[in-house]
Design an enzyme around this catalytic site. Structure first.
Site, PDB file in Angstrom:
ATOM      1  N   LYS A   1       0.862  -1.194   0.000  1.00  0.00           N
ATOM      2  CA  LYS A   1       0.000   0.000   0.000  1.00  0.00           C
ATOM      3  C   LYS A   1       0.897   1.243   0.000  1.00  0.00           C
ATOM      4  CE  LYS A   1      -1.763   2.908   2.650  1.00  0.00           C
ATOM      5  NZ  LYS A   1      -1.771   4.199   1.941  1.00  0.00           N
TER       6      LYS A   1
ATOM      7  N   GLY B   1       7.058   4.726   8.209  1.00  0.00           N
ATOM      8  CA  GLY B   1       6.278   5.960   8.352  1.00  0.00           C
ATOM      9  C   GLY B   1       6.481   6.550   9.729  1.00  0.00           C
ATOM     10  N   SER B   2       5.450   7.215  10.237  1.00  0.00           N
ATOM     11  CA  SER B   2       5.584   7.936  11.505  1.00  0.00           C
ATOM     12  C   SER B   2       5.406   6.984  12.693  1.00  0.00           C
ATOM     13  CB  SER B   2       4.516   9.031  11.567  1.00  0.00           C
ATOM     14  OG  SER B   2       3.238   8.436  11.504  1.00  0.00           O
TER      15      SER B   2
ATOM     16  N   GLU C   1       3.561   7.436  15.240  1.00  0.00           N
ATOM     17  CA  GLU C   1       2.149   7.426  15.654  1.00  0.00           C
ATOM     18  C   GLU C   1       1.390   6.336  14.896  1.00  0.00           C
ATOM     19  OE1 GLU C   1       3.742  10.224  14.393  1.00  0.00           O
ATOM     20  OE2 GLU C   1       4.300  10.900  16.407  1.00  0.00           O
ATOM     21  N   VAL C   2       1.557   6.317  13.571  1.00  0.00           N
ATOM     22  CA  VAL C   2       0.841   5.310  12.776  1.00  0.00           C
ATOM     23  C   VAL C   2       1.499   3.937  12.962  1.00  0.00           C
ATOM     24  CG1 VAL C   2       0.094   4.638  10.468  1.00  0.00           C
ATOM     25  CG2 VAL C   2       0.062   7.047  11.119  1.00  0.00           C
ATOM     26  N   GLY C   3       2.807   3.921  13.128  1.00  0.00           N
ATOM     27  CA  GLY C   3       3.514   2.651  13.348  1.00  0.00           C
ATOM     28  C   GLY C   3       2.936   1.888  14.529  1.00  0.00           C
TER      29      GLY C   3
ATOM     30  N   GLU D   1       9.915   0.817  10.494  1.00  0.00           N
ATOM     31  CA  GLU D   1      10.983   1.773  10.139  1.00  0.00           C
ATOM     32  C   GLU D   1      10.353   3.155  10.294  1.00  0.00           C
ATOM     33  OE1 GLU D   1      13.727   0.196   9.487  1.00  0.00           O
ATOM     34  OE2 GLU D   1      12.903  -1.777   9.024  1.00  0.00           O
TER      35      GLU D   1
ATOM     36  N   GLU E   1       9.985  15.642  15.278  1.00  0.00           N
ATOM     37  CA  GLU E   1      10.369  15.560  13.870  1.00  0.00           C
ATOM     38  C   GLU E   1       9.560  16.567  13.053  1.00  0.00           C
ATOM     39  OE1 GLU E   1       9.242  11.943  11.770  1.00  0.00           O
ATOM     40  OE2 GLU E   1      11.167  11.955  10.717  1.00  0.00           O
TER      41      GLU E   1
END
Ligand code: NAD
Length: 495
Positions: A189, A242-243, A245-247, A264, A398
């Site tokens: 995705k 990705g970030s 938060e979403v990780g 990552e 970041e």
């Protein structure tokens, strides 16, 4: 339509003319009623629309990947036959490099030479893992008393991948090449801001003769398409870039199925600059690193911690170099820095400058919004420099833009302590002519990667990954990454 599109190759124009672009599932091109636009960040104008894949289509993609895996499928092909097909895919990508580079530049706002480098990197990564996989023994005899014992390596099965928008095609290579080379099948995705090059890979996979269902690409937003993929029980491995938060959300969703996850994530890297460096050379390289792809690089040095004896000279030189960077259109050969990816990202960068100053940082180089001829509605910001205490919000979080935060240090111990004052742990660099000191400091900085007298260095074969808030699961680009994509099975017979 973006005004830059007049410069596109016929191959790219005919691909974009198929808008709304369909997703690639089990070798078929799948449409949907719901579509989203992707914009050219350099002009703010639309490039194409793409179809949004629902949970049902994600399900179909995972089923296609399972079907292609086995029995008698990709997972069972001898490594050399798989290798021949993957080398053919690398050749195909290489043949279409100019078209892919244009698509990537247009979709994520990269300068064309940088986008070209990303596609070359994909090819090199795919070849590296394909060759490495030929050398991995599938059986390993274990000498134990009174038993015959051995272990066997198998690929896992369908693997899920979710990627961000900053290096769409390069990360597609870093992520999927080891999985495919080991015999797994993949469902990818891409980020909703940058789906084009990943969808194009579907075409190239077909052209190269990769069997249907081995590579599947499902486009759509994270909250729906991404969430459906990360919670899918049919996946055997999940990889997220990705970030943090979403990780965390992806790890939670995959964790419910006990699917192993690789993360990552972002960073807040430092450059620790000692007083024995060549200030001209060091400022040139750090200014180059923070303005490369408009600072949207996870491992960038965004905290520049400079020895007090050279601080003023360093700041004067780096300020002049960053102020002179030519911000411009991505297809303009004169541009040294392009836009950020979206208006949302531009507001994020501007917001951090405001908040940093409100918390007491001084603006050494003002930065701010930037207007570019021919790209009046594009998402441009100027390079910026802040200075102050490292507890400032702009030094802690970041930003993901061309913004560095300056601080000074006196002793080596103080410098290392300042570098390590962060929850992230992706990459730092140390700059010194004293290589014994550089080695000592490099090993004391807490992160997955330490670089000496350089920043952003990724030779294939050297593991690259994060610790703490920057990720888990071993990283990418090394033999360990390939081994992650095999499951190990022990076989024992008492004698
Ligand atoms: P993001 O976390 O917002 O999105 C990344 C991906 O996750 C996108 O494809 C998005 O659609 C998807 N997503 C969003 N919500 C989701 C959900 N609920 N479930 C599943 N998927 C979801 O990150 P971004 O803004 O696209 O990228 C920037 C971040 O990526 C930065 O933090 C950067 O440091 C990091 N990054 C890390 C590396 C690395 O190698 N460590 C490399 C590149 C980028």
């Amino acid at each position: 339509m973006s005004t830059q599109m007049a410069q596109l190759l016929p191959e790219v124009q005919s691909f974009l003319a198929e808008s709304p672009l369909r997703s690639f599932i089990g070798g078929e091109w799948v449409a949907a009623d719901e579509t989203l636009a992707t914009l050219d960040p350099a002009t703010g104008q639309p490039v194409a629309r793409f179809c949004v894949m629902s949970a049902a289509e994600v399900d179909r993609a995972v089923a296609a990947a399972a079907q292609a895996f086995g029995p008698g499928g990709w997972g069972r092909l001898p490594a050399n036959e798989r290798g021949a097909l993957l080398h053919r895919l690398a050749d195909t990508v290489e043949r279409h490099l100019p078209a892919l580079a244009q698509l990537e530049a247009l979709d994520c706002g990269k300068l064309v030479p940088h986008a070209t480098g990303d596609i070359q990197n994909f090819v090199a990564t795919l070849r590296y893992f394909t060759d490495l996989a030929q050398q991995v023994p599938s059986r390993h005899v274990i000498p134990v008393a009174h038993h015959e014992a051995w272990s066997v390596r198998h690929p896992w099965g369908p693997c899920g991948f979710i990627f961000p928008w900053n290096f769409p095609f390069l990360l597609l290579g870093w992520g999927t090449a080891p999985a495919l080379a080991a015999g797994n099948t993949v469902v990818v995705k891409p980020a909703e801001d940058t789906p084009l090059s990943s969808l194009y890979l579907g075409r190239l996979a077909q052209e190269a003769g990769i069997p249907d269902g081995v590579i599947n690409v499902v486009a759509g937003p994270g909250e729906t398409t991404g969430a459906a993929l990360s919670r899918h029980p049919g996946l055997r491995r999940m990889s997220f870039t990705g970030s943090p938060e979403v990780g965390r959300q992806v790890a939670e969703a995959a964790g419910r199925n006990l699917t192993p996850v690789k993360l990552e994530l972002g960073g807040k890297g430092a450059a620790l600059v000692f007083d024995d460096v060549d200030v001209d050379d060091t400022t040139t390289r750090l200014a180059g690193a923070i303005t490369f792809h408009s600072g949207q690089v996870c491992c960038d040095a965004t905290r520049w911690i400079v020895h007090e004896r050279i601080y003023d000279e360093f700041v004067a030189q780096v300020r002049a170099k960053m102020a002179a960077v030519r911000v411009g259109l991505t297809f303009d050969a004169e541009s040294q820095m392009g836009p950020v990816v979206s208006e949302k990202q531009r507001q994020r960068v501007l917001g951090y400058l405001e908040r940093g100053v409100a918390e007491g940082a001084s603006l050494v180089l003002e930065g701010g919004a930037c207007r570019v001829n021919g790209g009046e509605a594009g998402f441009y910001v100027k390079p910026a420099l802040l200075a102050g205490g490292l507890d400032n919000v702009a030094a802690r979080e970041e930003i993901f833009g061309p913004v560095a935060f300056l601080a000074r240090f006196g002793s080596e111990e103080e410098g290392v302590a300042l570098v390590n004052r962060t929850r992230y742990g992706l990459a730092n660099s140390v700059w010194s002519a004293d290589l014994a000191r550089a080695q000592r400091v490099a090993e004391s900085m807490v992160a997955g990667n330490s670089w000496v007298n350089a920043h952003n260095v990724f030779p294939l074969g050297v593991p690259y990954g994060g610790v703490n808030l920057s990720g888990m699961g071993g990283g990418v680009n090394s033999p360990e990454t390939l081994y992650d994509y095999y499951r190990s099975q022990s076989v024992v017979r008492p004698l």
